[in-house]
Scaffold this motif. Structure first.
Motif, short mmCIF file in Angstrom:
data_model
loop_
_atom_site.label_atom_id
_atom_site.label_comp_id
_atom_site.label_asym_id
_atom_site.label_seq_id
_atom_site.Cartn_x
_atom_site.Cartn_y
_atom_site.Cartn_z
N ASP A 42 -36.10 17.90 26.97
CA ASP A 42 -35.51 18.80 27.97
C ASP A 42 -34.51 18.08 28.88
N ARG A 43 -34.80 16.81 29.17
CA ARG A 43 -33.90 16.01 30.01
C ARG A 43 -32.69 15.49 29.24
N GLY A 44 -32.71 15.59 27.91
CA GLY A 44 -31.59 15.13 27.10
C GLY A 44 -31.63 13.64 26.80
N GLU A 45 -32.78 13.01 26.93
CA GLU A 45 -32.91 11.58 26.65
C GLU A 45 -33.15 11.32 25.16
N ILE A 46 -33.81 12.25 24.50
CA ILE A 46 -34.08 12.14 23.07
C ILE A 46 -33.80 13.47 22.41
N MET A 47 -33.68 13.45 21.09
CA MET A 47 -33.56 14.69 20.34
C MET A 47 -34.47 14.61 19.12
N GLY A 64 -20.01 18.32 25.12
CA GLY A 64 -21.08 18.60 26.07
C GLY A 64 -22.43 18.82 25.41
N ARG A 65 -22.51 18.57 24.11
CA ARG A 65 -23.76 18.76 23.38
C ARG A 65 -24.44 17.42 23.16
N LEU A 66 -25.74 17.45 22.91
CA LEU A 66 -26.48 16.23 22.62
C LEU A 66 -26.07 15.66 21.27
N MET A 67 -26.04 14.34 21.20
CA MET A 67 -25.75 13.66 19.94
C MET A 67 -26.56 12.37 19.89
#
Length: 136
Positions: A42-47, A64-67
């Protein structure tokens, strides 16, 4: 220190890019690890890559997306997962020639093949779906 912080520190300090849920067994209980991984997602630290597989992540400055933060992209992640699971795999000839420097053409994507009985999971990295190709 909370379980989330301990897990995040372990991920941050690690040289690896792919993690399994069992990598955090000594930190907290099974349920706490699951909740902590969800909070980090949720925090964007992992996917999440697939069932029980996670990778370090960052926000792409253009979209602006997670990668994934892995320098080699989804192909390097795939190789790391297969090596981590100790699975014998093969890379297609064009990709092998490009990686070894024998050919200057760069393939659009590397195609892997392995025995589906050893590893049969669907992995998703961004828009790319990684599934096993049949062995020749």
């Amino acid at each position: 220190m909370a379980a989330v912080d301990s897990i995040f520190q372990k991920i941050k300090r690690s040289r690896r890019y792919v993690f399994e849920r069992k990598d955090f067994d000594g930190i907290a209980s099974y349920d706490q690890i699951g909740r902590s991984l969800n909070q980090l997602m949720d925090r964007g630290e992992i996917m999440k890559l697939g069932y029980g597989l996670y990778t370090k992540a960052r926000v792409n400055s253009l979209t602006g997306r997670l990668m994934p933060t892995c320098p080699g992209g989804s192909d390097a992640l795939m190789r790391e997962i297969l090596k981590m699971k100790d699975i014998d795999f093969e890379i297609d000839n064009l990709s092998l020639q490009s990686l070894s420097g024998k050919n200057t053409q760069i393939p659009s994507s590397v195609h892997y093949s392995w025995d589906q009985k050893q590893f049969n999971r669907k992995l998703v990295v961004g828009n790319r779906l990684l599934t096993p190709a049949s062995r020749p």
